[in-house]
Write a protein that holds these residues in place. Sequence first.
Motif, mmCIF file in Angstrom:
data_model
loop_
_atom_site.group_PDB
_atom_site.id
_atom_site.type_symbol
_atom_site.label_atom_id
_atom_site.label_comp_id
_atom_site.label_asym_id
_atom_site.label_seq_id
_atom_site.Cartn_x
_atom_site.Cartn_y
_atom_site.Cartn_z
ATOM 1 N N ARG A 30 23.642 -21.534 -7.325
ATOM 2 C CA ARG A 30 22.231 -21.476 -7.717
ATOM 3 C C ARG A 30 22.142 -20.993 -9.160
ATOM 4 O O ARG A 30 22.795 -20.042 -9.550
ATOM 5 C CB ARG A 30 21.460 -20.536 -6.810
ATOM 6 C CG ARG A 30 21.398 -21.048 -5.393
ATOM 7 C CD ARG A 30 20.031 -20.774 -4.798
ATOM 8 N NE ARG A 30 19.959 -21.322 -3.461
ATOM 9 C CZ ARG A 30 19.496 -22.534 -3.175
ATOM 10 N NH1 ARG A 30 19.058 -23.307 -4.134
ATOM 11 N NH2 ARG A 30 19.455 -22.967 -1.943
ATOM 12 N N ARG A 31 21.302 -21.676 -9.927
ATOM 13 C CA ARG A 31 21.063 -21.261 -11.309
ATOM 14 C C ARG A 31 20.291 -19.955 -11.323
ATOM 15 O O ARG A 31 19.341 -19.781 -10.553
ATOM 16 C CB ARG A 31 20.248 -22.305 -12.053
ATOM 17 C CG ARG A 31 21.080 -23.383 -12.637
ATOM 18 C CD ARG A 31 20.341 -24.039 -13.759
ATOM 19 N NE ARG A 31 19.740 -25.271 -13.274
ATOM 20 C CZ ARG A 31 19.176 -26.173 -14.051
ATOM 21 N NH1 ARG A 31 19.071 -25.956 -15.332
ATOM 22 N NH2 ARG A 31 18.690 -27.270 -13.558
ATOM 23 N N LYS A 32 20.670 -19.047 -12.187
ATOM 24 C CA LYS A 32 19.961 -17.774 -12.306
ATOM 25 C C LYS A 32 18.564 -17.971 -12.877
ATOM 26 O O LYS A 32 17.625 -17.281 -12.490
ATOM 27 C CB LYS A 32 20.749 -16.802 -13.185
ATOM 28 C CG LYS A 32 22.013 -16.309 -12.541
ATOM 29 C CD LYS A 32 22.731 -15.332 -13.446
ATOM 30 C CE LYS A 32 24.023 -14.879 -12.798
ATOM 31 N NZ LYS A 32 24.752 -13.951 -13.655
ATOM 32 N N SER A 33 18.441 -18.915 -13.812
ATOM 33 C CA SER A 33 17.167 -19.088 -14.506
ATOM 34 C C SER A 33 16.032 -19.548 -13.605
ATOM 35 O O SER A 33 14.922 -19.044 -13.698
ATOM 36 C CB SER A 33 17.325 -20.057 -15.676
ATOM 37 O OG SER A 33 17.735 -21.325 -15.204
ATOM 38 N N GLY A 35 16.744 -20.678 -10.000
ATOM 39 C CA GLY A 35 17.129 -20.683 -8.591
ATOM 40 C C GLY A 35 17.467 -22.052 -8.029
ATOM 41 O O GLY A 35 17.728 -22.192 -6.845
#
Length: 123
Positions: A30-33, A35
Amino acid sequence: MSMSETSISEFFDALPLIRVRGPVKHREIRRKSDGRQIDIFEQAALLMYRIGDDAVSERIQISVDDMQSGYQPGDYMLSGEAFERNRFGGFELVRFGGLRLTRVPEAIVRLMEQDRQRHAKAA
């Protein structure tokens, strides 16, 4: 040994070799920026090269586009397509999605092994 007397195995030992070992594997992150889920497709390989008289092997992961775009198990070298000119006129590896491999023909792999065995017997 002069340049003209370099053996086949010595020549190829001086070049990095990538031994693809396994099938493509899928994982999700999952991308932190935001999700959002990202699919990652990777393939296990072994990077083999020489530094002076030392043989070095390192496990690496090769990123591929999807489950079908992986490499067949075997020995590979970096293709010329893996490089691009940088803004200073030199060459560098393509940063994103740029890893391109060229298969080392089986005949060359066998020839290298025979050459190594011949040198081992002579030593």
